[in-house]
Design an enzyme around this catalytic site. Structure first.
Site, PDB file in Angstrom:
ATOM      1  N   HIS B  81      69.361  15.267  37.767  1.00 36.66           N
ATOM      2  CA  HIS B  81      68.411  16.229  36.916  1.00 36.66           C
ATOM      3  C   HIS B  81      66.899  15.561  36.828  1.00 36.66           C
ATOM      4  O   HIS B  81      67.037  14.387  36.525  1.00 36.66           O
ATOM      5  CB  HIS B  81      68.841  16.560  35.355  1.00 36.66           C
ATOM      6  CG  HIS B  81      67.933  17.561  34.861  1.00 36.66           C
ATOM      7  ND1 HIS B  81      68.028  18.687  34.990  1.00 36.66           N
ATOM      8  CD2 HIS B  81      66.942  17.167  33.995  1.00 36.66           C
ATOM      9  CE1 HIS B  81      67.146  19.336  34.247  1.00 36.66           C
ATOM     10  NE2 HIS B  81      66.307  18.318  33.667  1.00 36.66           N
ATOM     11  N   ASP B 160      72.191  27.058  23.783  1.00 39.18           N
ATOM     12  CA  ASP B 160      71.080  26.405  24.425  1.00 39.18           C
ATOM     13  C   ASP B 160      70.395  27.574  24.874  1.00 39.18           C
ATOM     14  O   ASP B 160      69.077  27.583  24.623  1.00 39.18           O
ATOM     15  CB  ASP B 160      71.359  25.415  25.683  1.00 39.18           C
ATOM     16  CG  ASP B 160      69.877  25.159  26.213  1.00 39.18           C
ATOM     17  OD1 ASP B 160      69.311  24.384  25.557  1.00 39.18           O
ATOM     18  OD2 ASP B 160      69.779  25.622  27.350  1.00 39.18           O
ATOM     19  N   ARG B 167      62.623  28.349  20.754  1.00 32.81           N
ATOM     20  CA  ARG B 167      61.874  27.230  20.586  1.00 32.81           C
ATOM     21  C   ARG B 167      60.318  27.509  21.327  1.00 32.81           C
ATOM     22  O   ARG B 167      59.327  27.175  20.927  1.00 32.81           O
ATOM     23  CB  ARG B 167      62.447  26.032  21.467  1.00 32.81           C
ATOM     24  CG  ARG B 167      63.488  25.535  20.603  1.00 32.81           C
ATOM     25  CD  ARG B 167      64.263  24.400  21.378  1.00 32.81           C
ATOM     26  NE  ARG B 167      63.326  23.201  21.868  1.00 32.81           N
ATOM     27  CZ  ARG B 167      63.961  22.754  23.455  1.00 32.81           C
ATOM     28  NH1 ARG B 167      64.821  23.023  23.821  1.00 32.81           N
ATOM     29  NH2 ARG B 167      63.060  21.641  23.400  1.00 32.81           N
ATOM     30  N   SER B 182      69.314  20.209  25.331  1.00 37.30           N
ATOM     31  CA  SER B 182      68.935  21.126  26.166  1.00 37.30           C
ATOM     32  C   SER B 182      69.271  20.844  27.623  1.00 37.30           C
ATOM     33  O   SER B 182      70.425  21.384  28.005  1.00 37.30           O
ATOM     34  CB  SER B 182      67.620  21.864  26.192  1.00 37.30           C
ATOM     35  OG  SER B 182      67.493  22.967  26.849  1.00 37.30           O
ATOM     36  N   LYS B 186      73.548  21.319  29.356  1.00 35.49           N
ATOM     37  CA  LYS B 186      73.728  22.261  30.522  1.00 35.49           C
ATOM     38  C   LYS B 186      74.345  21.228  31.786  1.00 35.49           C
ATOM     39  O   LYS B 186      75.356  21.607  32.475  1.00 35.49           O
ATOM     40  CB  LYS B 186      72.443  22.811  30.966  1.00 35.49           C
ATOM     41  CG  LYS B 186      72.139  24.057  30.051  1.00 35.49           C
ATOM     42  CD  LYS B 186      70.853  24.735  30.522  1.00 35.49           C
ATOM     43  CE  LYS B 186      69.593  23.776  30.127  1.00 35.49           C
ATOM     44  NZ  LYS B 186      68.500  24.535  30.160  1.00 35.49           N
TER      45      LYS B 186
END
Lengths: 427, 427
Positions: B81, B160, B167, B182, B186
């Protein structure tokens, strides 16, 4: 996008401009900013704080979101605001007392919620007493009697009403900036010349520590002065109820004792001290001792009580020398000792449980229930000696439960506790 | 009342229990907590922070608010990620490259919003490429090819998705705790054995300073490890775009160059470094140098590119050696100097303005536009020398405006700037 930018600015501890604060308050008032942005903004304000300029601007924007009372006489216009505490009935005495000195006192007041009693609830113990006066009725009564105690109208600081409801649910109540703007925007809507603040600290107050109370006091006084109102303050003890009575009718009865220059000394002392501030602010007296003597005289010769009776009747109430109370019960000391501490939250809850306060905004109130504190902090008691009398017409089980709750709220100690002054910063 | 108490606890900097965090996440998921309480809670979390235990709990609760991918092979399952940056096309290369090492890479990816490009948008430059695979399609493709790059399904971490929308509007995006939960909720829905994080810092990154990026990196790695995934990370430079190409089709073309062991050295270097982490985590290699050699070999002998082509075609895309781009224009240096700085925000906005990114979530994307950075930071340029090529079919006025914007985003200096390493914490 602009709203998000303003929230982000406060989140990052940056000072908001007057335009930005106005944008938020307008958006709250007209509903154009959604609740989830208002509550996030409020939490950012709570966590990051506001400087005195921002707080004064917020107050003025909230004030200007609604209407103010018009001027209707040449008399100086004054009021007192207390941050709230158990047994605080000073408003009932102070308003008619000061009206004897050629001052106007247009008290726009509130109802109780939770453990905080409300001045309006107390006065509604008089059958027929109206708390919904229109602006023209307020003006006429001020001209005639000089004092009014009625409810805040819907036209006063609508931004505050909207914000307050959100603050409660979003845990953003204890923000110095938001408390200041909420209190002061409503008080300033009375178009005052002078204001005295009674900021409470202690176990029965919103501000539990002296340090927190001092911070709130500084913010309130500073804001009042910035917007051009002569503002003074007293920092006072709320580690035990003020006076003996806590409830509605019973507090009214105690107020009448004080209006006759009697009653508990702490109630008399605090009411006089607050009134002195306003006589000095409006130059109705040139020294505290002169003011004090004049105030005592107005109580002793019956002028204040007469003014009080006029006010009750002008607002539709049937005046009574003494309001009826519910059946009496007594809580006694389980052992000997010195009264060391009261749990104010718990005492307040016991009144709510008897029906004397509200859990929800529209709950009805039983005016006849309440507490009579028979001992003050520092008093020596023997086992079996009465501690608290309570007025309540419940079942035997309910009465027992309330008695247990009251007893648990009183701490006895082996040795006398340190004395605390009623007024921390006496002039 | 419970919600308000939990918000108040976090507001007062008190650690939340697992039950309290679960209560909030459940309330977000099933809609029982109103938005204005969620946003106040999020702001309190941002201002007061969360400790590693709270963050891991929040991540797990958000993960468990939805479904995870099922296990469908005995191969170790890995992913990467990146916190996002201009020109970051490493996913396109890394997924098929690692699939050559008997690993499953089930990349659930997102679309671009604002200046951040999205991996899915890049792949959709292939006509027919599908990003909406169902779970069974993902499983079948993993079994067959070992890699998938598709969109996050609605069943993944619904808490989320709901929280993220709030947010954005409530200015609570830059919270380390909320970002961590978050991202990780995921990623963990992919049921991974190992994860490598590419945390970017610099002018084109979400975290502009190295210190902030390090804090986020520590939180992400700690959370991954607490929930039992082998987690490593690289801290990498995003003060200039990665590689030369910024856009959709043009980044795909550059990725293919790298899949042939060519392309810009920074893209190759970073992709290899991230892949090395995962080969070591899964014990596919015993040393970084061994891993590196094996990875380069898979690029050089065409295995990685072949796997990439299989993936594109398996997901319905028509594979092309080179995707078509819009018309070319060149921005030249107005004077000589050293390339000192890029304004990443501004470069990103220029791509959005050409139509290559989204202002709003449902905006269409023009895959053919983009930038080619002809100079890197530290390069010496002469007046009139090309700085940036851009691909755009706009009007003369639009082209001129984009050229001006790109030029303004490039800072030239008299002397060469200090060199910055691409990878701060190289293993």
């Amino acid at each position: 996008v602009l709203t998000t930018k303003i929230i982000a600015k406060k989140r990052d501890s940056v000072e908001l401009s007057a335009e930005e604060i106005q944008f938020i308050v307008s958006g709250i008032t007209d509903g154009s900013i959604p609740d989830y942005q208002i509550s996030a903004w409020a939490m950012a304000v709570l966590c990051r704080g506001m400087n005195p300029t921002e707080i004064a601007t917020l107050t003025e924007c909230m004030l200007n979101s609604g209407n103010r009372l018009a001027r209707c006489s040449n008399r100086p216009r004054v009021d007192k605001h207390s941050t709230g505490g158990l047994g605080d009935k000073t408003s009932l005495i102070l308003a008619p007392l000061l009206a004897c000195f050629d001052l106007d006192i247009p008290m726009l007041s509130g109802r109780g919620l939770g453990i905080t009693g409300g001045t309006l609830d107390k006065l509604e113990a008089y059958p027929g007493y109206r708390c919904d006066l229109e602006n023209d009725e307020i003006e006429q009564q001020l001209q005639r009697i000089g004092c009014v105690i009625t409810g805040t109208t819907a036209a006063v600081a609508p931004a505050d009403r909207k914000l307050y409801a959100l603050r409660d649910a979003s845990a953003t109540v204890p923000s110095i900036a938001l408390i200041t703007a909420s209190i002061m925007s409503k008080k300033l809507a009375e178009t005052l010349d002078a204001l005295v603040l009674d900021v409470k600290w202690g176990s029965g107050a919103f501000m539990q520590t002296l340090a927190d109370a001092k911070r709130l006091e500084a913010s309130l006084v500073d804001t009042g002065r910035r917007v051009g109102v002569i503002t003074t303050s007293l920092l006072t003890d709320m580690n035990q109820p003020l006076g003996k009575m806590v409830g509605n009718a019973c507090e009214v009865n105690e107020s009448i004792d004080v209006l006759k220059a009697g009653g508990p000394t702490d109630v008399l002392e605090l009411t006089i001290a607050l009134s002195v501030e306003l006589l000095l602010s409006t130059k109705r007296a040139t020294s505290a001792s002169e003011a004090r003597a004049a105030l005592m005289q107005a109580l002793r010769d019956g002028r204040a009580l007469k003014r009080y009776q006029q006010m009750i009747e002008a607002q539709g109430g049937r005046y009574l020398e003494s309001l009826p109370l519910a059946g009496q019960h007594v809580v006694t000391a389980p052992r000997s000792g010195f009264v060391a501490k009261f749990d104010g939250q718990s005492l307040g809850h016991s009144v709510v449980e008897m029906g004397g306060g509200r859990r929800q905004q529209l709950d009805p109130v039983d005016h006849r229930v309440g507490l009579e504190m028979l001992q003050k902090i520092g008093d020596k008691v023997d086992a079996g000696q009465p501690l608290v009398r309570f007025f309540f017409d419940g079942s035997a089980t309910q009465i027992e439960s309330i008695a247990r709750q009251i007893l648990a709220a009183v701490s006895l100690a082996e040795s006398p506790p340190q004395a605390v002054s009623l007024i921390v910063n006496q002039t």
